[in-house]
Design a protein around this motif. Structure first.
Motif, PDB file in Angstrom:
ATOM      1  N   MET A 237     -14.101 -38.241  31.605  1.00  0.00           N
ATOM      2  CA  MET A 237     -14.509 -36.857  31.559  1.00  0.00           C
ATOM      3  C   MET A 237     -15.429 -36.575  32.738  1.00  0.00           C
ATOM      4  O   MET A 237     -16.284 -37.374  33.073  1.00  0.00           O
ATOM      5  CB  MET A 237     -15.236 -36.563  30.250  1.00  0.00           C
ATOM      6  N   ALA A 238     -15.240 -35.421  33.331  1.00  0.00           N
ATOM      7  CA  ALA A 238     -16.092 -34.996  34.442  1.00  0.00           C
ATOM      8  C   ALA A 238     -16.851 -33.735  34.054  1.00  0.00           C
ATOM      9  O   ALA A 238     -16.351 -32.897  33.313  1.00  0.00           O
ATOM     10  CB  ALA A 238     -15.241 -34.733  35.677  1.00  0.00           C
ATOM     11  N   ASP A 239     -18.054 -33.637  34.562  1.00  0.00           N
ATOM     12  CA  ASP A 239     -18.896 -32.473  34.386  1.00  0.00           C
ATOM     13  C   ASP A 239     -18.829 -31.706  35.699  1.00  0.00           C
ATOM     14  O   ASP A 239     -19.395 -32.148  36.704  1.00  0.00           O
ATOM     15  CB  ASP A 239     -20.318 -32.955  34.072  1.00  0.00           C
ATOM     16  N   ARG A 240     -18.131 -30.580  35.715  1.00  0.00           N
ATOM     17  CA  ARG A 240     -17.805 -29.891  36.965  1.00  0.00           C
ATOM     18  C   ARG A 240     -18.664 -28.649  37.199  1.00  0.00           C
ATOM     19  O   ARG A 240     -18.648 -27.719  36.390  1.00  0.00           O
ATOM     20  CB  ARG A 240     -16.326 -29.490  36.954  1.00  0.00           C
ATOM     21  N   PRO A 241     -19.370 -28.611  38.329  1.00  0.00           N
ATOM     22  CA  PRO A 241     -20.158 -27.421  38.661  1.00  0.00           C
ATOM     23  C   PRO A 241     -19.254 -26.306  39.192  1.00  0.00           C
ATOM     24  O   PRO A 241     -18.274 -26.566  39.881  1.00  0.00           O
ATOM     25  CB  PRO A 241     -21.108 -27.918  39.752  1.00  0.00           C
ATOM     26  N   VAL A 242     -19.598 -25.073  38.869  1.00  0.00           N
ATOM     27  CA  VAL A 242     -18.833 -23.902  39.307  1.00  0.00           C
ATOM     28  C   VAL A 242     -19.778 -22.976  40.061  1.00  0.00           C
ATOM     29  O   VAL A 242     -20.806 -22.553  39.530  1.00  0.00           O
ATOM     30  CB  VAL A 242     -18.219 -23.173  38.086  1.00  0.00           C
ATOM     31  N   SER A 243     -19.431 -22.670  41.313  1.00  0.00           N
ATOM     32  CA  SER A 243     -20.278 -21.791  42.120  1.00  0.00           C
ATOM     33  C   SER A 243     -19.601 -20.472  42.473  1.00  0.00           C
ATOM     34  O   SER A 243     -20.245 -19.562  42.992  1.00  0.00           O
ATOM     35  CB  SER A 243     -20.696 -22.499  43.408  1.00  0.00           C
ATOM     36  N   ARG A 244     -18.297 -20.382  42.187  1.00  0.00           N
ATOM     37  CA  ARG A 244     -17.531 -19.171  42.497  1.00  0.00           C
ATOM     38  C   ARG A 244     -16.461 -18.980  41.429  1.00  0.00           C
ATOM     39  O   ARG A 244     -16.082 -19.933  40.753  1.00  0.00           O
ATOM     40  CB  ARG A 244     -16.857 -19.280  43.866  1.00  0.00           C
ATOM     41  N   THR A 245     -15.967 -17.750  41.309  1.00  0.00           N
ATOM     42  CA  THR A 245     -14.883 -17.473  40.375  1.00  0.00           C
ATOM     43  C   THR A 245     -13.839 -16.585  41.021  1.00  0.00           C
ATOM     44  O   THR A 245     -14.165 -15.738  41.857  1.00  0.00           O
ATOM     45  CB  THR A 245     -15.401 -16.762  39.107  1.00  0.00           C
ATOM     46  N   GLY A 246     -12.595 -16.794  40.630  1.00  0.00           N
ATOM     47  CA  GLY A 246     -11.516 -15.900  41.016  1.00  0.00           C
ATOM     48  C   GLY A 246     -11.416 -14.803  39.974  1.00  0.00           C
ATOM     49  O   GLY A 246     -11.609 -15.055  38.783  1.00  0.00           O
ATOM     50  N   LYS A 247     -11.151 -13.581  40.416  1.00  0.00           N
ATOM     51  CA  LYS A 247     -11.074 -12.446  39.503  1.00  0.00           C
ATOM     52  C   LYS A 247      -9.833 -11.616  39.827  1.00  0.00           C
ATOM     53  O   LYS A 247      -9.439 -11.516  40.979  1.00  0.00           O
ATOM     54  CB  LYS A 247     -12.320 -11.581  39.639  1.00  0.00           C
ATOM     55  N   ASP A 248      -9.245 -11.004  38.791  1.00  0.00           N
ATOM     56  CA  ASP A 248      -8.119 -10.114  39.033  1.00  0.00           C
ATOM     57  C   ASP A 248      -8.639  -8.699  39.307  1.00  0.00           C
ATOM     58  O   ASP A 248      -9.853  -8.469  39.371  1.00  0.00           O
ATOM     59  CB  ASP A 248      -7.117 -10.156  37.879  1.00  0.00           C
ATOM     60  N   SER A 249      -7.729  -7.748  39.448  1.00  0.00           N
ATOM     61  CA  SER A 249      -8.125  -6.380  39.804  1.00  0.00           C
ATOM     62  C   SER A 249      -8.955  -5.702  38.709  1.00  0.00           C
ATOM     63  O   SER A 249      -9.665  -4.735  38.980  1.00  0.00           O
ATOM     64  CB  SER A 249      -6.887  -5.537  40.119  1.00  0.00           C
ATOM     65  N   ASP A 250      -8.892  -6.212  37.476  1.00  0.00           N
ATOM     66  CA  ASP A 250      -9.711  -5.672  36.387  1.00  0.00           C
ATOM     67  C   ASP A 250     -11.065  -6.371  36.286  1.00  0.00           C
ATOM     68  O   ASP A 250     -11.886  -6.028  35.437  1.00  0.00           O
ATOM     69  CB  ASP A 250      -8.996  -5.826  35.043  1.00  0.00           C
ATOM     70  N   GLY A 251     -11.296  -7.394  37.115  1.00  0.00           N
ATOM     71  CA  GLY A 251     -12.536  -8.140  37.074  1.00  0.00           C
ATOM     72  C   GLY A 251     -12.521  -9.307  36.106  1.00  0.00           C
ATOM     73  O   GLY A 251     -13.539  -9.957  35.900  1.00  0.00           O
ATOM     74  N   ASP A 252     -11.355  -9.584  35.496  1.00  0.00           N
ATOM     75  CA  ASP A 252     -11.239 -10.721  34.581  1.00  0.00           C
ATOM     76  C   ASP A 252     -11.209 -12.024  35.362  1.00  0.00           C
ATOM     77  O   ASP A 252     -10.598 -12.106  36.431  1.00  0.00           O
ATOM     78  CB  ASP A 252      -9.968 -10.603  33.737  1.00  0.00           C
ATOM     79  N   ILE A 253     -11.850 -13.053  34.835  1.00  0.00           N
ATOM     80  CA  ILE A 253     -11.897 -14.358  35.488  1.00  0.00           C
ATOM     81  C   ILE A 253     -10.506 -15.001  35.424  1.00  0.00           C
ATOM     82  O   ILE A 253      -9.932 -15.141  34.352  1.00  0.00           O
ATOM     83  CB  ILE A 253     -12.941 -15.272  34.805  1.00  0.00           C
ATOM     84  N   THR A 254     -10.000 -15.409  36.593  1.00  0.00           N
ATOM     85  CA  THR A 254      -8.680 -16.050  36.673  1.00  0.00           C
ATOM     86  C   THR A 254      -8.758 -17.504  37.094  1.00  0.00           C
ATOM     87  O   THR A 254      -7.812 -18.258  36.905  1.00  0.00           O
ATOM     88  CB  THR A 254      -7.775 -15.304  37.662  1.00  0.00           C
ATOM     89  N   SER A 255      -9.905 -17.914  37.683  1.00  0.00           N
ATOM     90  CA  SER A 255     -10.058 -19.301  38.112  1.00  0.00           C
ATOM     91  C   SER A 255     -11.537 -19.640  38.301  1.00  0.00           C
ATOM     92  O   SER A 255     -12.369 -18.755  38.467  1.00  0.00           O
ATOM     93  CB  SER A 255      -9.293 -19.565  39.407  1.00  0.00           C
ATOM     94  N   LEU A 256     -11.804 -20.937  38.242  1.00  0.00           N
ATOM     95  CA  LEU A 256     -13.135 -21.460  38.498  1.00  0.00           C
ATOM     96  C   LEU A 256     -13.087 -22.243  39.801  1.00  0.00           C
ATOM     97  O   LEU A 256     -12.107 -22.953  40.054  1.00  0.00           O
ATOM     98  CB  LEU A 256     -13.578 -22.386  37.359  1.00  0.00           C
ATOM     99  N   CYS A 257     -14.120 -22.125  40.624  1.00  0.00           N
ATOM    100  CA  CYS A 257     -14.102 -22.768  41.938  1.00  0.00           C
ATOM    101  C   CYS A 257     -15.457 -23.397  42.272  1.00  0.00           C
ATOM    102  O   CYS A 257     -16.502 -22.911  41.843  1.00  0.00           O
ATOM    103  CB  CYS A 257     -13.784 -21.747  43.027  1.00  0.00           C
ATOM    104  N   ASN A 258     -15.380 -24.441  43.063  1.00  0.00           N
ATOM    105  CA  ASN A 258     -16.543 -25.042  43.705  1.00  0.00           C
ATOM    106  C   ASN A 258     -16.028 -25.611  45.028  1.00  0.00           C
ATOM    107  O   ASN A 258     -15.509 -26.726  45.063  1.00  0.00           O
ATOM    108  CB  ASN A 258     -17.185 -26.119  42.833  1.00  0.00           C
ATOM    109  N   PRO A 259     -16.119 -24.814  46.097  1.00  0.00           N
ATOM    110  CA  PRO A 259     -15.546 -25.217  47.379  1.00  0.00           C
ATOM    111  C   PRO A 259     -15.926 -26.642  47.768  1.00  0.00           C
ATOM    112  O   PRO A 259     -17.073 -27.056  47.623  1.00  0.00           O
ATOM    113  CB  PRO A 259     -16.123 -24.201  48.364  1.00  0.00           C
ATOM    114  N   GLY A 260     -14.932 -27.386  48.221  1.00  0.00           N
ATOM    115  CA  GLY A 260     -15.141 -28.766  48.646  1.00  0.00           C
ATOM    116  C   GLY A 260     -14.804 -29.788  47.580  1.00  0.00           C
ATOM    117  O   GLY A 260     -14.626 -30.962  47.893  1.00  0.00           O
ATOM    118  N   ASP A 261     -14.728 -29.365  46.318  1.00  0.00           N
ATOM    119  CA  ASP A 261     -14.356 -30.289  45.248  1.00  0.00           C
ATOM    120  C   ASP A 261     -12.836 -30.354  45.134  1.00  0.00           C
ATOM    121  O   ASP A 261     -12.158 -29.327  45.220  1.00  0.00           O
ATOM    122  CB  ASP A 261     -14.959 -29.867  43.909  1.00  0.00           C
ATOM    123  N   PHE A 262     -12.306 -31.556  44.908  1.00  0.00           N
ATOM    124  CA  PHE A 262     -10.855 -31.760  44.879  1.00  0.00           C
ATOM    125  C   PHE A 262     -10.166 -30.934  43.805  1.00  0.00           C
ATOM    126  O   PHE A 262      -9.003 -30.576  43.945  1.00  0.00           O
ATOM    127  CB  PHE A 262     -10.520 -33.249  44.693  1.00  0.00           C
TER     128      PHE A 262
END
Length: 86
Positions: A1-26
């Motif tokens: 199990m990994a504990d993953r930090p999130v610093s950015r999010t992807g959002k659709d045109s309604d502002g709903d979260i579509t993805s979690l991101c942390n640039p540089g992480d595989f």
């Protein structure tokens, strides 16, 4: 199990979260449905690091299905919306 930090999010045109991101992480970006499966199955956890600590990302059952959210403060806003775009 990994504990993953999130610093950015992807959002659709309604502002709903579509993805979690942390640039540089595989693993980044991670699609919403995959992150939901990770959390519910206990494979990975996701959190938002703040200077004052960290806030876990959790799965919520909403009127239109499952979604990701944090509860950093006493508002009913989803703080994931405050993160910059992926």
């Amino acid at each position: 199990m990994a504990d993953r930090p999130v610093s950015r999010t992807g959002k659709d045109s309604d502002g709903d979260i579509t993805s979690l991101c942390n640039p540089g992480d595989f693993w980044s970006p991670r699609k919403k449905d995959d992150a939901i499966n990770d959390i519910e199955s206990g494979v990975h956890t996701y959190y938002v690091p703040w200077t004052s600590g960290r806030t876990p990302i959790r799965v919520v059952n909403g009127a239109s299905g499952k979604y990701l959210r944090t509860d950093r403060d006493q508002t009913d806003r989803n703080n994931l919306n405050d993160l910059p775009d992926c």
